[in-house]
Scaffold this motif. Structure first.
Motif, PDB file in Angstrom:
ATOM      1  N   TYR A   1       4.615  26.176  16.016  1.00 56.14           N
ATOM      2  CA  TYR A   1       3.171  26.060  15.865  1.00 56.14           C
ATOM      3  C   TYR A   1       2.611  25.006  16.811  1.00 56.14           C
ATOM      4  N   TYR A   2       1.277  24.979  16.911  1.00 57.98           N
ATOM      5  CA  TYR A   2       0.584  23.939  17.661  1.00 57.98           C
ATOM      6  C   TYR A   2      -0.809  23.759  17.067  1.00 57.98           C
ATOM      7  N   ILE A   3      -1.519  22.731  17.503  1.00 53.69           N
ATOM      8  CA  ILE A   3      -2.861  22.438  17.008  1.00 53.69           C
ATOM      9  C   ILE A   3      -3.839  22.611  18.174  1.00 53.69           C
TER      10      ILE A   3
ATOM     11  N   SER B   1      -0.441  34.206   6.369  1.00 53.30           N
ATOM     12  CA  SER B   1      -1.686  34.332   5.604  1.00 53.30           C
ATOM     13  C   SER B   1      -2.019  33.047   4.846  1.00 53.30           C
ATOM     14  N   GLN B   2      -1.016  32.368   4.291  1.00 56.57           N
ATOM     15  CA  GLN B   2      -1.252  31.107   3.593  1.00 56.57           C
ATOM     16  C   GLN B   2      -1.687  30.017   4.575  1.00 56.57           C
ATOM     17  N   ALA B   3      -1.081  29.980   5.753  1.00 55.66           N
ATOM     18  CA  ALA B   3      -1.465  28.986   6.764  1.00 55.66           C
ATOM     19  C   ALA B   3      -2.901  29.217   7.228  1.00 55.66           C
ATOM     20  N   LYS B   4      -3.294  30.481   7.405  1.00 57.24           N
ATOM     21  CA  LYS B   4      -4.676  30.773   7.815  1.00 57.24           C
ATOM     22  C   LYS B   4      -5.669  30.303   6.764  1.00 57.24           C
ATOM     23  N   LYS B   5      -5.289  30.407   5.507  1.00 56.70           N
ATOM     24  CA  LYS B   5      -6.193  30.025   4.422  1.00 56.70           C
ATOM     25  C   LYS B   5      -6.231  28.518   4.196  1.00 56.70           C
ATOM     26  N   TYR B   6      -5.068  27.861   4.224  1.00 59.99           N
ATOM     27  CA  TYR B   6      -4.989  26.459   3.807  1.00 59.99           C
ATOM     28  C   TYR B   6      -4.789  25.456   4.943  1.00 59.99           C
ATOM     29  N   VAL B   7      -4.316  25.911   6.081  1.00 61.02           N
ATOM     30  CA  VAL B   7      -4.096  25.022   7.227  1.00 61.02           C
ATOM     31  C   VAL B   7      -4.637  25.748   8.463  1.00 61.02           C
ATOM     32  N   SER B   8      -5.897  26.166   8.376  1.00 60.46           N
ATOM     33  CA  SER B   8      -6.477  27.037   9.398  1.00 60.46           C
ATOM     34  C   SER B   8      -6.572  26.385  10.776  1.00 60.46           C
ATOM     35  N   TRP B   9      -6.468  25.096  10.843  1.00 55.95           N
ATOM     36  CA  TRP B   9      -6.564  24.381  12.113  1.00 55.95           C
ATOM     37  C   TRP B   9      -5.230  24.341  12.861  1.00 55.95           C
ATOM     38  N   VAL B  10      -4.197  24.944  12.268  1.00 52.51           N
ATOM     39  CA  VAL B  10      -2.875  25.038  12.891  1.00 52.51           C
ATOM     40  C   VAL B  10      -2.643  26.482  13.313  1.00 52.51           C
TER      41      VAL B  10
ATOM     42  N   GLY C   1       0.850  -1.196   0.000  1.00 47.89           N
ATOM     43  CA  GLY C   1       0.000   0.000   0.000  1.00 47.89           C
ATOM     44  C   GLY C   1       0.879   1.237   0.000  1.00 47.89           C
ATOM     45  N   TYR C   2       0.330   2.330   0.429  1.00 44.57           N
ATOM     46  CA  TYR C   2       1.076   3.583   0.482  1.00 44.57           C
ATOM     47  C   TYR C   2       1.394   3.955   1.921  1.00 44.57           C
ATOM     48  N   LEU C   3       2.557   4.602   2.115  1.00 41.77           N
ATOM     49  CA  LEU C   3       2.887   5.102   3.448  1.00 41.77           C
ATOM     50  C   LEU C   3       1.881   6.169   3.829  1.00 41.77           C
ATOM     51  N   LEU C   4       1.374   6.073   5.040  1.00 42.31           N
ATOM     52  CA  LEU C   4       0.355   7.000   5.513  1.00 42.31           C
ATOM     53  C   LEU C   4       0.824   7.722   6.765  1.00 42.31           C
ATOM     54  N   LEU C   5       0.375   8.953   6.915  1.00 39.32           N
ATOM     55  CA  LEU C   5       0.610   9.693   8.150  1.00 39.32           C
ATOM     56  C   LEU C   5      -0.451   9.262   9.141  1.00 39.32           C
ATOM     57  N   ARG C   6      -0.052   9.078  10.384  1.00 43.47           N
ATOM     58  CA  ARG C   6      -0.953   8.495  11.362  1.00 43.47           C
ATOM     59  C   ARG C   6      -1.431   9.460  12.443  1.00 43.47           C
ATOM     60  N   THR C   7      -0.833  10.659  12.509  1.00 48.62           N
ATOM     61  CA  THR C   7      -1.247  11.614  13.541  1.00 48.62           C
ATOM     62  C   THR C   7      -1.514  12.981  12.921  1.00 48.62           C
ATOM     63  N   LEU C   8      -2.340  13.772  13.591  1.00 52.19           N
ATOM     64  CA  LEU C   8      -2.603  15.136  13.126  1.00 52.19           C
ATOM     65  C   LEU C   8      -1.345  15.995  13.172  1.00 52.19           C
ATOM     66  N   LYS C   9      -0.460  15.720  14.117  1.00 49.72           N
ATOM     67  CA  LYS C   9       0.800  16.473  14.169  1.00 49.72           C
ATOM     68  C   LYS C   9       1.641  16.231  12.914  1.00 49.72           C
ATOM     69  N   ASP C  10       1.665  14.987  12.431  1.00 47.51           N
ATOM     70  CA  ASP C  10       2.395  14.683  11.201  1.00 47.51           C
ATOM     71  C   ASP C  10       1.752  15.354   9.990  1.00 47.51           C
ATOM     72  N   VAL C  11       0.421  15.357   9.956  1.00 46.55           N
ATOM     73  CA  VAL C  11      -0.293  16.001   8.849  1.00 46.55           C
ATOM     74  C   VAL C  11      -0.044  17.507   8.872  1.00 46.55           C
ATOM     75  N   ALA C  12      -0.068  18.106  10.058  1.00 54.23           N
ATOM     76  CA  ALA C  12       0.191  19.548  10.179  1.00 54.23           C
ATOM     77  C   ALA C  12       1.585  19.885   9.667  1.00 54.23           C
ATOM     78  N   ARG C  13       2.566  19.111  10.077  1.00 55.19           N
ATOM     79  CA  ARG C  13       3.959  19.336   9.643  1.00 55.19           C
ATOM     80  C   ARG C  13       4.065  19.250   8.124  1.00 55.19           C
ATOM     81  N   GLN C  14       3.484  18.202   7.541  1.00 49.57           N
ATOM     82  CA  GLN C  14       3.554  18.027   6.092  1.00 49.57           C
ATOM     83  C   GLN C  14       2.819  19.155   5.359  1.00 49.57           C
ATOM     84  N   ASN C  15       1.624  19.525   5.839  1.00 53.40           N
ATOM     85  CA  ASN C  15       0.851  20.569   5.173  1.00 53.40           C
ATOM     86  C   ASN C  15       1.530  21.931   5.244  1.00 53.40           C
ATOM     87  N   LEU C  16       2.100  22.266   6.402  1.00 51.97           N
ATOM     88  CA  LEU C  16       2.839  23.531   6.506  1.00 51.97           C
ATOM     89  C   LEU C  16       4.036  23.547   5.560  1.00 51.97           C
ATOM     90  N   LYS C  17       4.738  22.442   5.499  1.00 49.25           N
ATOM     91  CA  LYS C  17       5.899  22.346   4.610  1.00 49.25           C
ATOM     92  C   LYS C  17       5.483  22.530   3.150  1.00 49.25           C
TER      93      LYS C  17
END
Length: 122
Positions: free
Chosen positions: A105-107, A76-85, A19-35
């Motif tokens: 940052y934090y969630i 401004s980009q984080a507020k628009k695209y990763v507003s939960w961070v 299968g595909y490697l998956l992120l398992r925590t919201l912290k990992d998703v936040a890190r990847q999305n911010l990057k």
């Protein structure tokens, strides 16, 4: 095949189960999305040309005002695209043809502790 993840890990890679490697925590998703927001150039994502900060093209800019505006663009980009961070602080060092961005940052929704994303662009 295990499907115990919440988002694909980018770049896409196969795991040992086929299968595909998956992120398992919201912290990992936040890190990847911010990057992704920081490293993507505006216009690179065809369906949303306003997505991205575009820090690579600013690396060799001589004007300090462009480097100083990176922080506000990230926020401004984080507020628009990763507003939960929630971004607490951004440190930027642009010296010796190396741009280092540290995003603190934090969630809030999960009460996460403060985390740090460091991105180096040369």
């Amino acid at each position: 095949m295990s499907m115990n993840g919440i988002a694909p890990s980018l770049p896409i890679q196969l795991d040992s189960d086929g299968g595909y490697l998956l992120l398992r925590t919201l912290k990992d998703v936040a890190r990847q999305n911010l990057k992704m927001v920081v490293l993507t150039d505006p216009g690179e994502r065809m369906m949303d040309p306003s997505f991205g900060v575009g820090v690579r093209r600013l690396l060799f800019e001589n004007e300090n005002s462009d480097v100083a505006n990176i922080s506000s663009r990230i926020v401004s980009q984080a507020k628009k695209y990763v507003s939960w961070v929630a971004i607490e602080n951004i440190d930027i060092d642009n010296s010796d043809n190396l741009l280092v961005i540290k995003i603190h940052y934090y969630i809030p929704a999960i009460g996460s502790s403060r985390d740090l994303l460091t991105i180096s662009v040369n």
